[in-house]
Scaffold this active site. Structure first.
Site, PDB file in Angstrom:
ATOM      1  N   ASP A 169      11.692 -44.500  16.953  1.00 30.93           N
ATOM      2  CA  ASP A 169      11.857 -43.034  16.898  1.00 30.93           C
ATOM      3  C   ASP A 169      11.378 -42.416  15.575  1.00 30.93           C
ATOM      4  OD1 ASP A 169      12.756 -42.721  19.467  1.00 30.93           O
ATOM      5  OD2 ASP A 169      14.880 -42.626  18.941  1.00 30.93           O
ATOM      6  N   ARG A 211      22.180 -54.579  26.454  1.00 31.18           N
ATOM      7  CA  ARG A 211      22.959 -54.967  25.271  1.00 31.18           C
ATOM      8  C   ARG A 211      22.584 -54.083  24.081  1.00 31.18           C
ATOM      9  NH1 ARG A 211      25.748 -59.463  26.703  1.00 31.18           N
ATOM     10  NH2 ARG A 211      24.798 -60.628  28.410  1.00 31.18           N
ATOM     11  N   ASN A 212      21.694 -53.119  24.320  1.00 29.92           N
ATOM     12  CA  ASN A 212      21.271 -52.198  23.254  1.00 29.92           C
ATOM     13  C   ASN A 212      22.221 -50.989  23.268  1.00 29.92           C
ATOM     14  OD1 ASN A 212      19.957 -49.966  21.991  1.00 29.92           O
ATOM     15  ND2 ASN A 212      18.001 -51.057  22.135  1.00 29.92           N
ATOM     16  N   LYS A 253      22.446 -48.247  21.529  1.00 33.75           N
ATOM     17  CA  LYS A 253      21.853 -46.905  21.458  1.00 33.75           C
ATOM     18  C   LYS A 253      21.282 -46.484  22.811  1.00 33.75           C
ATOM     19  CE  LYS A 253      22.323 -45.550  17.195  1.00 33.75           C
ATOM     20  NZ  LYS A 253      22.745 -44.192  16.813  1.00 33.75           N
ATOM     21  N   LYS A 254      20.618 -47.441  23.480  1.00 36.79           N
ATOM     22  CA  LYS A 254      20.095 -47.174  24.826  1.00 36.79           C
ATOM     23  C   LYS A 254      21.236 -46.827  25.769  1.00 36.79           C
ATOM     24  CE  LYS A 254      16.475 -50.360  26.219  1.00 36.79           C
ATOM     25  NZ  LYS A 254      16.262 -51.568  27.038  1.00 36.79           N
ATOM     26  N   ASP A 274      14.027 -51.224  30.956  1.00 37.56           N
ATOM     27  CA  ASP A 274      13.080 -51.942  30.103  1.00 37.56           C
ATOM     28  C   ASP A 274      12.090 -50.911  29.594  1.00 37.56           C
ATOM     29  OD1 ASP A 274      12.668 -54.715  29.108  1.00 37.56           O
ATOM     30  OD2 ASP A 274      10.617 -54.199  29.659  1.00 37.56           O
TER      31      ASP A 274
HETATM   32  P1  ITT Z   1      18.178 -54.655  26.611  1.00 36.60           P
HETATM   33  O1  ITT Z   1      17.045 -55.547  27.071  1.00 36.60           O
HETATM   34  O2  ITT Z   1      19.492 -55.376  26.476  1.00 36.60           O
HETATM   35  O3  ITT Z   1      18.295 -53.414  27.418  1.00 36.60           O
HETATM   36  P2  ITT Z   1      16.484 -54.278  24.267  1.00 36.60           P
HETATM   37  O4  ITT Z   1      16.604 -53.490  22.994  1.00 36.60           O
HETATM   38  O5  ITT Z   1      16.111 -55.748  24.146  1.00 36.60           O
HETATM   39  O6  ITT Z   1      17.856 -54.140  25.106  1.00 36.60           O
HETATM   40  P3  ITT Z   1      13.964 -53.779  25.645  1.00 36.60           P
HETATM   41  O7  ITT Z   1      13.663 -55.213  25.835  1.00 36.60           O
HETATM   42  O8  ITT Z   1      13.740 -52.824  26.778  1.00 36.60           O
HETATM   43  O9  ITT Z   1      15.490 -53.532  25.203  1.00 36.60           O
HETATM   44  O10 ITT Z   1      13.149 -53.275  24.373  1.00 36.60           O
HETATM   45  C1  ITT Z   1      13.059 -51.931  24.105  1.00 36.60           C
HETATM   46  C2  ITT Z   1      12.549 -51.723  22.685  1.00 36.60           C
HETATM   47  O11 ITT Z   1      11.561 -50.666  22.726  1.00 36.60           O
HETATM   48  C3  ITT Z   1      13.686 -51.199  21.804  1.00 36.60           C
HETATM   49  O12 ITT Z   1      14.356 -52.240  21.154  1.00 36.60           O
HETATM   50  C4  ITT Z   1      12.917 -50.286  20.856  1.00 36.60           C
HETATM   51  O13 ITT Z   1      12.336 -51.057  19.840  1.00 36.60           O
HETATM   52  C5  ITT Z   1      11.813 -49.715  21.732  1.00 36.60           C
HETATM   53  N1  ITT Z   1      12.237 -48.463  22.377  1.00 36.60           N
HETATM   54  C6  ITT Z   1      12.524 -48.251  23.698  1.00 36.60           C
HETATM   55  N2  ITT Z   1      12.945 -46.996  23.911  1.00 36.60           N
HETATM   56  C7  ITT Z   1      12.938 -46.396  22.706  1.00 36.60           C
HETATM   57  C8  ITT Z   1      13.295 -45.106  22.280  1.00 36.60           C
HETATM   58  O14 ITT Z   1      13.789 -44.186  23.106  1.00 36.60           O
HETATM   59  N3  ITT Z   1      13.152 -44.834  20.984  1.00 36.60           N
HETATM   60  C9  ITT Z   1      12.685 -45.751  20.113  1.00 36.60           C
HETATM   61  N4  ITT Z   1      12.352 -46.994  20.427  1.00 36.60           N
HETATM   62  C10 ITT Z   1      12.470 -47.327  21.722  1.00 36.60           C
END
Ligand code: ITT
Length: 202
Positions: free
Chosen positions: A155, A8-9, A11-12, A69
């Site tokens: 980031d 649900r992210n 940007k990811k 994750d």
């Molecule tokens: P989903 O579970 O729906 O995929 P989420 O944002 O809750 O979305 P996570 O539980 O995996 O995802 O948490 C990942 C967090 O870690 C994210 O919200 C960022 O704060 C950090 N993070 C992960 N990858 C990153 C990146 O490439 N750059 C910066 N921060 C990152």
């Protein structure tokens, strides 16, 4: 092959699609399945949470699903925020709240002791119960002030080792050449390519 990107992210999701470009795959997102239930991320490892998300979405959509994750591990904080990266400053916290909390927790940590790494676990689950997982890491250090406006999450404070700019000061292509997510997705890509490679006839 059809594949649901189980995040649900936003940007990811953008990063994942960008890095996986060119694969023989039709992508769906959770926007295509608006009633897909929310997954509680209560595992104590990235792999555990990634698998939980991929299985839940694959089970609901009846299609293969890929989840991510990920998070930041700061050595001087014994690995925090770790699996709590998305909600470090509490439930409902946003990227700015989390970043502020991190900088405040690290206020008294001196320059040479600000080492950290990003971790990403990509999980793939099929409706028949088959699964696989792929991990990626990038080492670096945490700055004192946010710099740059690209990317997301932590980031603006993360300096990958050997660079004097943060991930948020890099272009998408630069981040993708170094990032934990790109490393994990590279392994995923190789797995998919192997899966589709014609088997030699006997
Ligand atoms: P989903 O579970 O729906 O995929 P989420 O944002 O809750 O979305 P996570 O539980 O995996 O995802 O948490 C990942 C967090 O870690 C994210 O919200 C960022 O704060 C950090 N993070 C992960 N990858 C990153 C990146 O490439 N750059 C910066 N921060 C990152």
């Amino acid at each position: 092959m059809e594949l649901v990107i189980a995040t649900r992210n936003r940007k990811k999701n953008e990063e994942m699609k960008r890095i996986l470009e060119g694969l023989p795959v039709s992508f769906y997102t959770l926007d295509d399945f608006p009633d897909c239930p929310e997954v509680i991320e209560d595992a104590d490892t990235f792999k555990g949470n990634a698998a939980k998300k991929a299985f839940a979405v694959s089970g609901y959509t009846k299609k293969p699903a890929i989840s991510d994750d990920s998070g930041l591990e700061v050595y001087a904080l014994n690995g925090a925020p770790g699996v709590f990266s998305a909600r470090y400053a509490g439930e409902g916290a946003d990227d700015v709240n989390n970043l502020e909390k991190l900088l405040s927790e690290m206020r008294d940590i001196t320059k040479g002791k600000r080492g950290a790494r990003f971790v990403c676990c990509i999980a793939l689950a099929f409706p028949d119960g088959k699964a696989a997982a792929f991990e990626g890491y990038v080492e670096g250090s945490i700055g004192r002030d946010p710099k740059g406006s690209n990317g997301f999450g932590y980031d603006p404070v993360f300096y990958p080792k050997g660079y004097n700019k943060t991930f948020a000061e890099m272009t998408a292509q630069e981040k993708d050449s170094l990032s934990h997510r790109a490393m994990a997705l590279k392994a995923f890509r190789e797995y998919i390519v192997r899966l589709f490679r014609p088997k030699p006839s006997k």
